[in-house]
Design a protein around this motif. Structure first.
Motif, short mmCIF file in Angstrom:
data_model
loop_
_atom_site.label_atom_id
_atom_site.label_comp_id
_atom_site.label_asym_id
_atom_site.label_seq_id
_atom_site.Cartn_x
_atom_site.Cartn_y
_atom_site.Cartn_z
N ASP A 1 0.90 -1.22 -0.11
CA ASP A 1 0.01 -0.07 0.05
C ASP A 1 0.74 1.14 0.01
N THR A 2 0.18 2.45 0.20
CA THR A 2 0.96 3.68 0.01
C THR A 2 2.01 3.84 1.30
N ALA A 3 1.50 3.35 2.30
CA ALA A 3 2.33 3.37 3.72
C ALA A 3 3.70 2.66 3.30
N ARG B 1 6.46 -1.37 10.16
CA ARG B 1 4.80 -1.02 9.97
C ARG B 1 4.13 -0.97 11.30
N ARG C 1 -0.88 3.72 7.55
CA ARG C 1 -2.13 4.62 6.92
C ARG C 1 -2.67 5.55 8.19
N LYS D 1 -5.55 6.52 8.68
CA LYS D 1 -6.73 6.02 9.49
C LYS D 1 -6.28 5.03 10.55
N HIS D 2 -5.44 4.54 10.41
CA HIS D 2 -4.99 3.45 11.73
C HIS D 2 -4.09 4.13 12.66
N GLN E 1 -0.67 10.52 0.41
CA GLN E 1 -1.51 9.75 0.03
C GLN E 1 -2.07 8.77 1.06
N LYS E 2 -2.48 9.58 2.30
CA LYS E 2 -3.22 9.10 3.42
C LYS E 2 -2.29 8.29 4.01
N SER E 3 -1.09 8.55 4.08
CA SER E 3 -0.09 7.58 5.05
C SER E 3 0.85 8.61 5.68
#
Length: 382
Positions: A23-25, A112, A142, A144-145, A168-170
């Motif tokens: 993902d983007t993260a 992560r 991310r 949101k987390h 990108q939301k990360s």
């Protein structure tokens, strides 16, 4: 040339639409750490929580060697191995437990961020205690987390913490200058808890519950497991070990061993932290000699038709994705391990409506208990 992220595949446990192997993260972590990684000697890079191998293999593709990797889930290790083989990078890394060998002398750590603060604290503690004094930790996830409380966990172990711009939301947290930290083995958190009452004529029960960081419910008894334990009968089906499938902290397996002193118990989980917790719970309650704990994808170590009883509280997340594919695989493998007439006791979130799948994959299924949140069923093997 950019690393070919699109060639990566997820673990074989869950593949499907919307479930990517990167993902983007991952991309942001690699970009933010590129300069630091570019000057490393072999063996100086450690990676923690690489879900399917994107961080490890992109680093290896850029020239890193002797990478030390820890993934809590066995399925993640298998995904990394499979992706590495496809890319010809099998010799670039070594998979290790979360411990001294993973982090000794590491100068860069890619991490992560776990959703559990206790898990993050365990990781930060081990890095601060064993990595190089000049280590740089790139911890990403991310948005949101992520939570501000993650910054506070890292600040307890590192004197400097920088926060990157979001992309990108990360976002990535960069920790430096480890604070003095005792070099002690990771110890689980523990608590003495009361088990649910099973009837007015039965004695009250207590158990010592042990949990390493990141294990579901921690050192508490979740309400689904409470429902399961409250309704298990005194006389369980005979034949083979009693099985605690997706054991988490091992509270079900240890309770089965305590209630059935003439039976052996087999507990399994895909998570290394869960298995360590289950072993600690069994030991704390004096039943370690009768409880075998295996890190396993499903119940692969058990032969076909080898048990008469399986207890299961199936997960419904793969990472951050909600999916019912995990439960279906678990139902099917529980049916394989059960002898004809054996029973699968399953507690599940009521909105998920698993009964039809249980009927199809295992056999006749009846409801034992239900409330707005959880349903408990028993399925009898065809």
């Amino acid at each position: 040339m950019e690393f070919a992220f699109e060639t990566l595949r997820r673990a074989p446990d869950v593949e499907g639409p919307g479930l990517a192997a990167f993902d983007t993260a991952d991309r942001l972590l690699l970009d933010e750490s590129a300069s630091a990684r570019g000057t490393l000697d072999a063996g100086a890079l450690a990676v923690i929580g690489d879900t399917h191998g994107a961080l490890t293999l992109a680093s290896a593709d850029a020239g890193a060697r002797g990478i030390r990797v820890h993934q809590d889930a066995l399925t993640g290790e298998r995904a990394l191995a499979r992706n590495a083989a496809a890319l010809g990078l099998e010799d670039a890394f070594t998979s290790l437990p979360l411990g001294v060998e993973l982090l000794r002398g590491a100068k860069v750590v890619l991490l992560r961020l776990p959703r559990s603060l206790d898990a993050l604290d365990d990781m930060a503690t081990m890095i601060a205690a064993h990595a190089d004094p000049e280590v740089i930790v790139f911890a990403g996830g991310r948005l949101k987390h992520m939570a501000v409380s993650m910054n506070e966990v890292l600040r307890r172990r590192f004197a400097r913490l920088d926060v990157t711009h979001a992309r990108q939301k990360s976002r990535v947290l960069v920790a430096r200058v480890p604070l003095p930290t005792p070099r002690a083995p990771l110890a689980p958190r523990s608590a003495r808890i009361a088990l649910p009452e099973r009837g007015e004529h039965l004695p009250a029960e207590q158990i010592v519950l042990c949990a390493h960081g990141g294990v579901f419910a921690g050192a508490t008894l979740d309400i689904g497991t409470r429902m399961l334990l409250a309704h298990l009968p005194a006389d369980l089906p005979a034949g083979g070990p009693l099985v605690d499938f997706a054991c988490g902290t091992g509270v079900v397996g240890t309770t089965l061993a305590l209630r059935n002193p003439d039976r052996r118990v087999h507990a399994s989980d895909v998570s290394a932290a869960a298995c360590a917790s289950a072993r600690a719970t069994a030991a704390a309650n004096g039943v370690a000699d009768r409880v075998t704990v295996a890190q396993d994808d499903l119940l692969h170590v058990l032969p076909d038709g080898s048990t008469g009883f399986v207890a299961l509280n199936p997960p419904f997340h793969s990472g951050a994705a909600v999916t019912d594919a995990i439960a279906a695989r678990m139902f099917a493998d529980a049916a394989r391990a059960l002898r004809p007439g054996g029973e699968l006791w399953t507690v599940w979130n009521s909105p998920l409506r698993y009964r039809a799948a249980l009927e199809r994959l295992v056999g006749p299924t009846r409801q034992v208990a239900r409330d707005p949140k959880f349903t408990l069923t028993v399925s009898t093997r065809h």
